[in-house]
Design a protein around this motif. Structure first.
Motif, PDB file in Angstrom:
ATOM      1  N   GLU A 103      -8.055  -5.114 -11.183  1.00 15.82           N
ATOM      2  CA  GLU A 103      -9.144  -5.145 -10.193  1.00 15.82           C
ATOM      3  C   GLU A 103      -8.846  -4.214  -9.024  1.00 15.82           C
ATOM      4  OE1 GLU A 103      -9.409  -9.255  -9.123  1.00 15.82           O
ATOM      5  OE2 GLU A 103     -10.241  -9.839 -11.076  1.00 15.82           O
ATOM      6  N   ASP A 104      -7.597  -4.196  -8.567  1.00 17.19           N
ATOM      7  CA  ASP A 104      -7.208  -3.314  -7.461  1.00 17.19           C
ATOM      8  C   ASP A 104      -7.428  -1.849  -7.827  1.00 17.19           C
ATOM      9  OD1 ASP A 104      -6.449  -5.550  -5.982  1.00 17.19           O
ATOM     10  OD2 ASP A 104      -4.324  -5.325  -6.456  1.00 17.19           O
ATOM     11  N   LEU A 105      -7.082  -1.476  -9.058  1.00 16.38           N
ATOM     12  CA  LEU A 105      -7.281  -0.099  -9.516  1.00 16.38           C
ATOM     13  C   LEU A 105      -8.766   0.244  -9.599  1.00 16.38           C
ATOM     14  CD1 LEU A 105      -4.553   0.181 -12.265  1.00 16.38           C
ATOM     15  CD2 LEU A 105      -4.720   1.595 -10.207  1.00 16.38           C
ATOM     16  N   GLU A 106      -9.567  -0.678 -10.125  1.00 18.13           N
ATOM     17  CA  GLU A 106     -11.021  -0.446 -10.203  1.00 18.13           C
ATOM     18  C   GLU A 106     -11.611  -0.228  -8.811  1.00 18.13           C
ATOM     19  OE1 GLU A 106     -13.147  -3.398 -12.479  1.00 18.13           O
ATOM     20  OE2 GLU A 106     -11.642  -3.325 -14.068  1.00 18.13           O
TER      21      GLU A 106
ATOM     22  N   SER B 131       0.848  -1.191   0.000  1.00 10.86           N
ATOM     23  CA  SER B 131       0.000   0.000   0.000  1.00 10.86           C
ATOM     24  C   SER B 131       0.881   1.236   0.000  1.00 10.86           C
ATOM     25  CB  SER B 131      -0.896   0.033   1.244  1.00 10.86           C
ATOM     26  OG  SER B 131      -1.771  -1.065   1.258  1.00 10.86           O
ATOM     27  N   PHE B 132       0.443   2.241  -0.753  1.00  9.61           N
ATOM     28  CA  PHE B 132       1.207   3.476  -0.825  1.00  9.61           C
ATOM     29  C   PHE B 132       0.274   4.599  -1.260  1.00  9.61           C
ATOM     30  CE2 PHE B 132       1.587   1.041  -4.679  1.00  9.61           C
ATOM     31  CZ  PHE B 132       1.322   1.946  -5.689  1.00  9.61           C
ATOM     32  N   SER B 133       0.703   5.835  -1.026  1.00  7.09           N
ATOM     33  CA  SER B 133      -0.086   7.006  -1.402  1.00  7.09           C
ATOM     34  C   SER B 133      -0.097   7.153  -2.914  1.00  7.09           C
ATOM     35  CB  SER B 133       0.493   8.271  -0.767  1.00  7.09           C
ATOM     36  OG  SER B 133       0.389   8.188   0.634  1.00  7.09           O
ATOM     37  N   PHE B 134      -1.299   7.376  -3.465  1.00  8.74           N
ATOM     38  CA  PHE B 134      -1.463   7.459  -4.914  1.00  8.74           C
ATOM     39  C   PHE B 134      -2.694   8.308  -5.183  1.00  8.74           C
ATOM     40  CE2 PHE B 134      -1.706   5.206  -9.162  1.00  8.74           C
ATOM     41  CZ  PHE B 134      -0.400   5.454  -9.538  1.00  8.74           C
ATOM     42  N   SER B 135      -2.644   9.132  -6.204  1.00  6.72           N
ATOM     43  CA  SER B 135      -3.786   9.995  -6.511  1.00  6.72           C
ATOM     44  C   SER B 135      -4.751   9.287  -7.460  1.00  6.72           C
ATOM     45  CB  SER B 135      -3.311  11.296  -7.151  1.00  6.72           C
ATOM     46  OG  SER B 135      -2.859  11.057  -8.464  1.00  6.72           O
ATOM     47  N   PRO B 136      -6.033   9.629  -7.384  1.00  6.31           N
ATOM     48  CA  PRO B 136      -6.996   9.063  -8.333  1.00  6.31           C
ATOM     49  C   PRO B 136      -6.636   9.390  -9.781  1.00  6.31           C
ATOM     50  CG  PRO B 136      -8.153   9.996  -6.461  1.00  6.31           C
ATOM     51  CD  PRO B 136      -6.707  10.386  -6.325  1.00  6.31           C
ATOM     52  N   MET B 137      -6.081  10.565 -10.037  1.00  3.63           N
ATOM     53  CA  MET B 137      -5.698  10.930 -11.399  1.00  3.63           C
ATOM     54  C   MET B 137      -4.606   9.987 -11.921  1.00  3.63           C
ATOM     55  SD  MET B 137      -4.572  14.636 -12.853  1.00  3.63           S
ATOM     56  CE  MET B 137      -2.800  14.606 -12.974  1.00  3.63           C
ATOM     57  N   ALA B 138      -3.613   9.711 -11.088  1.00  2.00           N
ATOM     58  CA  ALA B 138      -2.547   8.789 -11.481  1.00  2.00           C
ATOM     59  C   ALA B 138      -3.109   7.379 -11.663  1.00  2.00           C
ATOM     60  CB  ALA B 138      -1.437   8.792 -10.435  1.00  2.00           C
ATOM     61  N   ALA B 139      -4.079   6.999 -10.842  1.00  2.81           N
ATOM     62  CA  ALA B 139      -4.703   5.676 -10.975  1.00  2.81           C
ATOM     63  C   ALA B 139      -5.444   5.556 -12.304  1.00  2.81           C
ATOM     64  CB  ALA B 139      -5.657   5.421  -9.807  1.00  2.81           C
ATOM     65  N   ARG B 140      -6.106   6.635 -12.726  1.00  2.90           N
ATOM     66  CA  ARG B 140      -6.792   6.608 -14.031  1.00  2.90           C
ATOM     67  C   ARG B 140      -5.777   6.491 -15.177  1.00  2.90           C
ATOM     68  NH1 ARG B 140      -9.866  10.270 -11.308  1.00  2.90           N
ATOM     69  NH2 ARG B 140      -8.831  12.060 -12.234  1.00  2.90           N
ATOM     70  N   GLU B 141      -4.628   7.175 -15.037  1.00  4.27           N
ATOM     71  CA  GLU B 141      -3.580   7.074 -16.060  1.00  4.27           C
ATOM     72  C   GLU B 141      -3.037   5.649 -16.147  1.00  4.27           C
ATOM     73  OE1 GLU B 141      -0.706   9.999 -14.893  1.00  4.27           O
ATOM     74  OE2 GLU B 141      -2.001  11.685 -15.444  1.00  4.27           O
ATOM     75  N   LEU B 142      -2.812   5.028 -14.996  1.00  5.85           N
ATOM     76  CA  LEU B 142      -2.332   3.648 -14.980  1.00  5.85           C
ATOM     77  C   LEU B 142      -3.389   2.709 -15.544  1.00  5.85           C
ATOM     78  CD1 LEU B 142      -0.353   1.419 -14.314  1.00  5.85           C
ATOM     79  CD2 LEU B 142      -1.104   1.544 -11.912  1.00  5.85           C
ATOM     80  N   GLN B 143      -4.643   2.965 -15.217  1.00 10.13           N
ATOM     81  CA  GLN B 143      -5.739   2.146 -15.742  1.00 10.13           C
ATOM     82  C   GLN B 143      -5.794   2.231 -17.273  1.00 10.13           C
ATOM     83  OE1 GLN B 143      -9.791   3.296 -14.580  1.00 10.13           O
ATOM     84  NE2 GLN B 143     -10.103   1.190 -13.903  1.00 10.13           N
ATOM     85  N   ALA B 144      -5.576   3.415 -17.831  1.00 11.06           N
ATOM     86  CA  ALA B 144      -5.565   3.594 -19.287  1.00 11.06           C
ATOM     87  C   ALA B 144      -4.379   2.853 -19.914  1.00 11.06           C
ATOM     88  CB  ALA B 144      -5.512   5.077 -19.647  1.00 11.06           C
TER      89      ALA B 144
ATOM     90  N   PHE C 280       7.751   6.546  -6.180  1.00 10.97           N
ATOM     91  CA  PHE C 280       7.992   6.238  -7.587  1.00 10.97           C
ATOM     92  C   PHE C 280       7.364   4.877  -7.855  1.00 10.97           C
ATOM     93  CE2 PHE C 280      10.530   3.861 -10.662  1.00 10.97           C
ATOM     94  CZ  PHE C 280      10.555   4.722 -11.738  1.00 10.97           C
ATOM     95  N   LEU C 281       6.564   4.794  -8.910  1.00 12.91           N
ATOM     96  CA  LEU C 281       5.937   3.535  -9.302  1.00 12.91           C
ATOM     97  C   LEU C 281       6.288   3.259 -10.748  1.00 12.91           C
ATOM     98  CD1 LEU C 281       3.905   1.143  -9.001  1.00 12.91           C
ATOM     99  CD2 LEU C 281       2.140   2.740  -9.773  1.00 12.91           C
ATOM    100  N   GLU C 282       6.786   2.060 -11.001  1.00  9.53           N
ATOM    101  CA  GLU C 282       7.040   1.622 -12.360  1.00  9.53           C
ATOM    102  C   GLU C 282       6.345   0.285 -12.557  1.00  9.53           C
ATOM    103  OE1 GLU C 282      10.851   1.687 -15.144  1.00  9.53           O
ATOM    104  OE2 GLU C 282      11.026   0.185 -13.552  1.00  9.53           O
ATOM    105  N   VAL C 283       5.640   0.161 -13.682  1.00 11.60           N
ATOM    106  CA  VAL C 283       4.949  -1.078 -14.036  1.00 11.60           C
ATOM    107  C   VAL C 283       5.445  -1.459 -15.428  1.00 11.60           C
ATOM    108  CG1 VAL C 283       2.721  -2.215 -14.352  1.00 11.60           C
ATOM    109  CG2 VAL C 283       2.925  -0.335 -12.712  1.00 11.60           C
ATOM    110  N   PHE C 284       5.973  -2.681 -15.554  1.00 11.40           N
ATOM    111  CA  PHE C 284       6.512  -3.143 -16.827  1.00 11.40           C
ATOM    112  C   PHE C 284       5.895  -4.482 -17.194  1.00 11.40           C
ATOM    113  CE2 PHE C 284       9.398  -5.764 -19.293  1.00 11.40           C
ATOM    114  CZ  PHE C 284       9.713  -4.925 -20.346  1.00 11.40           C
ATOM    115  N   CYS C 285       5.560  -4.641 -18.477  1.00 13.33           N
ATOM    116  CA  CYS C 285       5.070  -5.924 -18.971  1.00 13.33           C
ATOM    117  C   CYS C 285       5.410  -6.059 -20.448  1.00 13.33           C
ATOM    118  CB  CYS C 285       3.562  -6.052 -18.779  1.00 13.33           C
ATOM    119  SG  CYS C 285       2.898  -7.643 -19.324  1.00 13.33           S
ATOM    120  N   ASN C 286       5.947  -7.211 -20.811  1.00 17.63           N
ATOM    121  CA  ASN C 286       6.208  -7.537 -22.212  1.00 17.63           C
ATOM    122  C   ASN C 286       5.053  -8.422 -22.686  1.00 17.63           C
ATOM    123  OD1 ASN C 286       6.997  -8.523 -24.682  1.00 17.63           O
ATOM    124  ND2 ASN C 286       9.064  -9.061 -24.028  1.00 17.63           N
TER     125      ASN C 286
END
Length: 117
Positions: A106-109, A16-29, A66-72
């Motif tokens: 699901e966590d982001l939703e 768990s960490f501090s995160f804004s809803p705007m950043a969550a929407r960007e990650l969701q996109a 700092f959050l980084e998400v990577f997937c190939n």
């Protein structure tokens, strides 16, 4: 900007960490685009041709942490099998772990429903 706690479930445990809803929407996109790439890879081409390689997802957010998400997407058989590599760090700690893509989605939703609903 309001920061609330986002909890991401990992393969083992959670973070768990501090995160804004705007950043969550960007990650969701970004995850939605990744899902499209994974679906393109999953739809196998004819035996004569090869599937077109898809670019990896490299999401970065710099805020309180700092959050980084990577997937190939080229190495997973389907969006449901896909895992992402997460790196979360601040001045005191760095965490790198794998997480299931569908679980992160699901966590982001859930987070957005709680913060915006």
């Amino acid at each position: 900007m309001t920061l609330t706690q986002l909890t991401l479930n990992l393969v083992e445990g959670s973070v768990s960490f501090s995160f804004s809803p705007m950043a969550a929407r960007e990650l969701q996109a970004a995850i939605a685009q990744l899902m499209d790439r994974l679906k393109a890879v999953a739809v196998k081409s004819t035996p004569i041709g090869k599937a077109t390689p898809q670019p990896p997802m490299e999401y970065r957010h710099v805020g309180e942490v700092f959050l980084e998400v990577f997937c190939n997407p080229n190495i997973w058989a389907s969006p449901f099998a896909a895992k992402v590599l997460l790196t979360i760090k601040d001045s005191n700690i760095r965490l790198t772990s794998e997480a299931e893509l569908t679980r992160i989605s699901e966590d982001l939703e859930r987070y957005l429903a709680e913060t915006e609903g």
